[in-house]
Design an enzyme around this catalytic site. Structure first.
Site, mmCIF file in Angstrom:
data_model
loop_
_atom_site.group_PDB
_atom_site.id
_atom_site.type_symbol
_atom_site.label_atom_id
_atom_site.label_comp_id
_atom_site.label_asym_id
_atom_site.label_seq_id
_atom_site.Cartn_x
_atom_site.Cartn_y
_atom_site.Cartn_z
ATOM 1 N N HIS A 80 148.855 31.911 -20.826
ATOM 2 C CA HIS A 80 147.824 32.915 -21.142
ATOM 3 C C HIS A 80 147.024 32.475 -22.377
ATOM 4 C CE1 HIS A 80 146.827 37.475 -21.094
ATOM 5 N NE2 HIS A 80 145.857 36.806 -21.693
ATOM 6 N N ASN A 298 144.321 43.688 -27.857
ATOM 7 C CA ASN A 298 144.422 44.577 -26.702
ATOM 8 C C ASN A 298 145.382 44.001 -25.672
ATOM 9 O OD1 ASN A 298 143.895 46.705 -25.025
ATOM 10 N ND2 ASN A 298 142.067 45.777 -24.128
ATOM 11 N N ASP A 325 148.454 34.538 -25.485
ATOM 12 C CA ASP A 325 147.196 35.303 -25.411
ATOM 13 C C ASP A 325 146.264 34.838 -26.539
ATOM 14 O OD1 ASP A 325 145.167 36.946 -24.674
ATOM 15 O OD2 ASP A 325 146.177 38.827 -25.128
HETATM 16 O O1 DOR Z 1 143.039 41.181 -27.380
HETATM 17 C C1 DOR Z 1 142.642 40.670 -26.352
HETATM 18 N N1 DOR Z 1 141.704 39.717 -26.346
HETATM 19 N N2 DOR Z 1 143.143 41.104 -25.186
HETATM 20 C C2 DOR Z 1 142.641 40.720 -24.010
HETATM 21 O O2 DOR Z 1 143.138 41.154 -23.006
HETATM 22 C C3 DOR Z 1 141.476 39.815 -23.959
HETATM 23 C C4 DOR Z 1 141.382 38.987 -25.177
HETATM 24 C C5 DOR Z 1 140.052 38.285 -25.349
HETATM 25 O O3 DOR Z 1 139.539 37.734 -24.385
HETATM 26 O O4 DOR Z 1 139.545 38.242 -26.466
#
Ligand code: DOR
Length: 443
Positions: A80, A298, A325
């Site tokens: 991710h 998020n 992430d």
């Molecule tokens: O915090 C986040 N940033 N959550 C996500 O699901 C997308 C990501 C982003 O693309 O910046």
């Protein structure tokens, strides 16, 4: 390049290797692994070397790395990552993001489709693959969008994108709100046996929330996102996985309730896997205090009880994967007011060290940590990675478990300097990452 990594503590959970020994690499492939203290398997194609204590060098030009006192793992695989290219090169590029990955011990990253244009068709997939072959410091696997433009309205051509090289599908950053579309996505992707990675968020319930809902959000005067916004969608997607028999992977689990739902679903034999990220087991919503946009992410950072549940979920196997992430954003964007600032944490360069705290706390063994960060992502995405098996790509990370260092965001090679961990002192870090037939020395 020929390389002999000598005297390291080699751990390869897939082969049951856990002992001191040598890894011989020839032309970017694992040639042999020899563990001299017989805690485990000896793997070697070379019969002569099987009987000796150390591996004989294949070539006189073989470079030797002395890994005495260090650990040698299969390279980490991040399932991710946001590399932002094409379209948001001011945030991150394939080149900078993969360098950050190599610095963090990752030898493969799987990149989310929320680029511009969105990776919802095979020409974008092809662009990412070509660019990554030319410029990537590590291997890059694209994840295609579930729906065209990530709008949640019409399925993307997943079959064609899969044929082009997409290893999974996700509308990450946005949930697929329409249950029928999600059902069709699970049915469609099942035909080529790849997972749908679900960003679980009920947008109606999260409204325009910007942090965890609770006393703190009230005190800060910020709109909150309740845990239920995540859990409702986890429950829905588990139900749809049950209905379709499709392969569901839950992205960035942040709440106690999600862990419980996934555990129950697994007990019932539903085809579901899950990941969490280091920030969800390392810090709580308190990090947002002072309107710290570097802690805006998020799903949002939650509470101590959620951290405890996530650790338990990692320990008992409910959560299969630790992913980063990695969501780099430009400094100027993170300088906006809290509710105007984009969500995301730059995670590739701190993920391993933050996760090693789980080993130090006794939540995971080192072998289990490698499973979460190298083996399971490869299994879920059916990548030929995550092992030091003979003949496999020489994706290797050499780690010093005792080295303490201070996280200094100015030293990040990622363009994204958005981390709430700046200034933290962590123990354990990668020293060298070997991938794509190159050695990255980590300063
Ligand atoms: O915090 C986040 N940033 N959550 C996500 O699901 C997308 C990501 C982003 O693309 O910046």
């Amino acid at each position: 390049m020929n390389l002999l990594v000598k005297n390291g503590h080699i751990i390869d959970p897939l082969q049951g290797i856990d002992g001191i020994g040598d890894v011989l690499i020839e032309n970017g492939k694992i040639k042999s692994v020899k563990v001299s203290k017989h805690q485990s398997v000896i793997a070697s194609k070379n019969k002569d070397s099987q009987n000796s204590d150390t591996l004989t060098l294949g070539h006189s030009d073989t470079r030797i790395i002395d890994a005495a006192g260090l650990y040698v793992f299969p390279g980490l695989n991040d399932m991710h990552t946001h590399l932002r290219e094409p379209g948001f090169e001011y945030k991150e590029m394939i080149k900078t993001g993969t360098m950050a990955a190599a610095k963090g011990g990752f030898t493969s990253v799987c990149v989310m489709p929320n680029t511009n244009p969105v990776n919802d068709n095979s020409s974008v997939t092809d662009f990412i693959i070509r660019k990554a072959i030319q410029e990537g410091a590590c291997t890059v696997y694209p994840i295609g969008a579930i729906t065209k433009g990530q709008k949640g309205e019409e399925l993307a051509e997943m079959g064609i994108m899969h044929a082009e090289g997409c290893v999974a599908f996700s509308d990450d950053g946005r949930p697929v709100m329409d249950s029928l579309i999600m059902r069709r996505a699970l049915e469609y992707s099942k035909t080529f046996n790849v997972p749908i990675i679900s960003h679980c968020e009920d947008l109606n319930l999260s409204e325009s929330g910007v942090m965890n809902e609770g006393l703190l959000s009230v005190n800060l005067g910020l709109r909150g996102i309740p845990s239920e916004a995540e859990e409702i969608m986890v429950a829905r997607d588990i139900a749809l996985a049950g209905l379709t028999g499709g392969r569901l992977h839950i992205a960035h689990v942040s709440t106690q309730g999600s862990v419980r739902l996934i555990r129950e679903a697994k007990e019932r034999g539903i085809n579901v896997t899950a990941e969490t990220c280091p920030h969800y087991f390392s810090i709580t919503e308190d990090a947002v205090k002072g309107y710290n946009t570097n802690a805006k992410v998020n799903p949002p950072l939650r509470t101590e009880k959620d951290i405890e549940a996530i650790k338990q979920g990692l320990k008992d196997g409910t959560i299969d994967v630790i992913a980063t992430d990695h969501a780099p954003h430009h400094r100027d964007e993170k300088l906006r007011e809290f509710d105007q600032s984009p969500s995301g944490i730059s995670g590739l360069e701190t993920a391993l060290s933050l996760s090693l705290r789980l080993v130090q706390e006794g939540v995971l063994t080192i072998s289990q940590l490698i499973e979460k960060m190298a083996v399971n992502p490869a299994k879920i995405l059916r990548l030929n990675k995550g092992t030091l098996n003979i003949g496999s790509d020489a994706d290797v990370v050499i780690v010093d478990l005792n080295k303490e260092f201070k996280v200094e965001v100015e030293k990040f090679v990622s363009k994204g300097k958005n981390t709430p961990f700046d200034g933290w002192v962590l123990k354990g870090m990668p020293i060298k990452t070997i991938c794509k037939n190159k050695i990255y020395d980590i300063p």
